[in-house]
Enzyme design. Structure first.
Site, PDB file in Angstrom:
ATOM      1  N   LYS A 179       6.136   4.117  -6.145  1.00 53.51           N
ATOM      2  CA  LYS A 179       6.671   2.813  -5.723  1.00 53.51           C
ATOM      3  C   LYS A 179       8.198   2.851  -5.708  1.00 53.51           C
ATOM      4  O   LYS A 179       8.833   2.343  -4.783  1.00 53.51           O
ATOM      5  CB  LYS A 179       6.157   1.704  -6.661  1.00 53.51           C
ATOM      6  CG  LYS A 179       4.664   1.429  -6.475  1.00 53.51           C
ATOM      7  CD  LYS A 179       4.087   0.490  -7.527  1.00 53.51           C
ATOM      8  CE  LYS A 179       2.565   0.365  -7.334  1.00 53.51           C
ATOM      9  NZ  LYS A 179       1.913  -0.519  -8.309  1.00 53.51           N
TER      10      LYS A 179
ATOM     11  N   GLN B 121       3.588  -2.762 -14.089  1.00 56.10           N
ATOM     12  CA  GLN B 121       2.442  -1.906 -13.800  1.00 56.10           C
ATOM     13  C   GLN B 121       1.309  -2.179 -14.789  1.00 56.10           C
ATOM     14  O   GLN B 121       1.514  -2.241 -16.002  1.00 56.10           O
ATOM     15  CB  GLN B 121       2.867  -0.428 -13.834  1.00 56.10           C
ATOM     16  CG  GLN B 121       1.790   0.547 -13.399  1.00 56.10           C
ATOM     17  CD  GLN B 121       1.395   0.426 -11.924  1.00 56.10           C
ATOM     18  OE1 GLN B 121       2.156  -0.093 -11.114  1.00 56.10           O
ATOM     19  NE2 GLN B 121       0.214   0.884 -11.587  1.00 56.10           N
TER      20      GLN B 121
ATOM     21  N   ASP C   5       3.330  -8.653  -6.588  1.00 54.24           N
ATOM     22  CA  ASP C   5       1.964  -8.125  -6.724  1.00 54.24           C
ATOM     23  C   ASP C   5       0.930  -9.148  -6.250  1.00 54.24           C
ATOM     24  O   ASP C   5      -0.201  -8.793  -5.948  1.00 54.24           O
ATOM     25  CB  ASP C   5       1.671  -7.804  -8.194  1.00 54.24           C
ATOM     26  CG  ASP C   5       1.751  -6.319  -8.505  1.00 54.24           C
ATOM     27  OD1 ASP C   5       1.439  -5.513  -7.610  1.00 54.24           O
ATOM     28  OD2 ASP C   5       2.117  -5.993  -9.640  1.00 54.24           O
TER      29      ASP C   5
HETATM   30  N1  GUN Z   1      -2.400  -1.073 -11.357  1.00 57.44           N
HETATM   31  C1  GUN Z   1      -3.260  -0.657 -10.412  1.00 57.44           C
HETATM   32  N2  GUN Z   1      -2.962  -1.240  -9.214  1.00 57.44           N
HETATM   33  C2  GUN Z   1      -1.884  -2.028  -9.436  1.00 57.44           C
HETATM   34  C3  GUN Z   1      -1.111  -2.873  -8.596  1.00 57.44           C
HETATM   35  O1  GUN Z   1      -1.352  -3.034  -7.390  1.00 57.44           O
HETATM   36  N3  GUN Z   1      -0.074  -3.518  -9.214  1.00 57.44           N
HETATM   37  C4  GUN Z   1       0.198  -3.363 -10.529  1.00 57.44           C
HETATM   38  N4  GUN Z   1       1.233  -4.043 -11.036  1.00 57.44           N
HETATM   39  N5  GUN Z   1      -0.506  -2.591 -11.330  1.00 57.44           N
HETATM   40  C5  GUN Z   1      -1.535  -1.922 -10.783  1.00 57.44           C
END
Ligand code: GUN
Length: 291
Positions: free
Chosen positions: A54, A98, A121
């Site tokens: 990311k 995350q 998100d």
């Molecule tokens: N963990 C697995 N997928 C995601 C996501 O799309 N966003 C976040 N913040 N954590 C995750």
């Protein structure tokens, strides 16, 4: 019939390039680069890889990533204080924490603490509620990515029978809401669903986000169906596999998104899109703040 492949990598690259160009326009008109605070807690290898991807994608699109790497011993109140500081910082447009979080931190509290304007998100209850009420603002990334892929291959879910496997908060549920919003008839299957095969056989559009390799037998696929496999599991030989028996399904479907290289890359692309959208929106209100 052999299905066309839905090339998620290529579609994600298009989205990312479009974001990059719009960021360039922003800079040219004197606005600052969009900024995303990324918070990684602990040293879970999969989360480290996701967050690194990311952050790299942000850099490639001209988005500033403000990195917070915190130890697994971080307390809930320390994390909430960091989120509060990011909420108040006008130089930050989006906040990504995350998941999963260490067991001593309540993820619902953390997600709810992120200001909805910065909820890139799309997991905040308000963001989710707006999608449920058909007035979406920021949209959860993976389900938004699926919708973008369908649009790109010119498949309109309106009036179609969509079958969604998996009802998680992160993927299945928001996807159900997106498909409903687009006018589809939606069946949701989950761990308590009896006779999965019967439902799958009816799907004109099938999505699966369960994380169980081989869950969907290729022979269950309705001829001509569009299949989007969101499940991703690393096998003992190191290879990644989806929920759907790919080779057999490919002989029946009209379109199929493979694992890897299907829906996966779309999640990061839509995160960039959301961060840009958050930056572009002018409303940054803090209702609880005394002025
Ligand atoms: N963990 C697995 N997928 C995601 C996501 O799309 N966003 C976040 N913040 N954590 C995750």
């Amino acid at each position: 019939m052999t299905a066309h492949l839905i090339d998620g990598k290529a579609i994600a690259a298009e989205v990312r390039e479009q974001v990059r160009l719009t960021v360039e326009d922003r800079l040219a008109s004197g606005l600052r680069a969009p900024a995303l605070a990324t918070v990684l807690i602990g040293d879970e290898p999969a989360s480290q890889v996701y967050v690194r991807n990311k952050r790299r994608a942000c850099a490639a699109a001209g988005i500033r990533s403000i990195d917070h790497n915190l130890p697994a011993t971080t307390t809930e109140s320390e994390l909430l204080a960091l989120i509060d500081a990011c909420n108040r910082n006008e130089g930050i447009d989006g906040i990504l924490v995350q998941l999963p979080l260490p067991g001593h931190i309540d993820p619902a509290k953390v997600v709810s603490a992120i200001h909805p304007d910065k909820d890139v998100d799309g997991f905040h209850p308000l963001t989710f509620g707006l999608l449920a009420l058909r007035t979406p603002r920021l949209r959860p990334c993976t389900s938004a990515g699926v919708m973008r892929m369908l649009e790109r291959i010119d498949v309109d879910p309106k009036g179609k029978h969509c079958v969604v496997l998996g009802a998680s908060n992160l993927v299945g549920r928001p996807l159900v809401l997106e498909l409903l919003l687009s006018g589809a008839t939606v069946t949701v299957c989950h761990r308590f669903t009896a006779n999965l095969e019967e439902h799958v056989r009816q799907a004109e559009i099938l999505t699966s986000a369960v994380g169980q390799p081989g869950l969907v037998r290729g022979e269950w696929i309705r001829p001509g169906a569009v299949v989007l496999d969101i499940g991703i599991t690393r096998m003992s030989d190191g290879k990644l596999r989806g929920d759907v028996e790919f080779e057999q399904a490919r002989q029946r479907a009209s379109w199929i998104a493979p694992v890897p290289g299907g829906v996966g890359p779309m999640t990061v692309a839509m995160l960039l899109q959301n961060t840009l959208d958050a930056a572009q929106s002018q409303t940054k209100e803090f209702p609880n703040e005394a002025s």
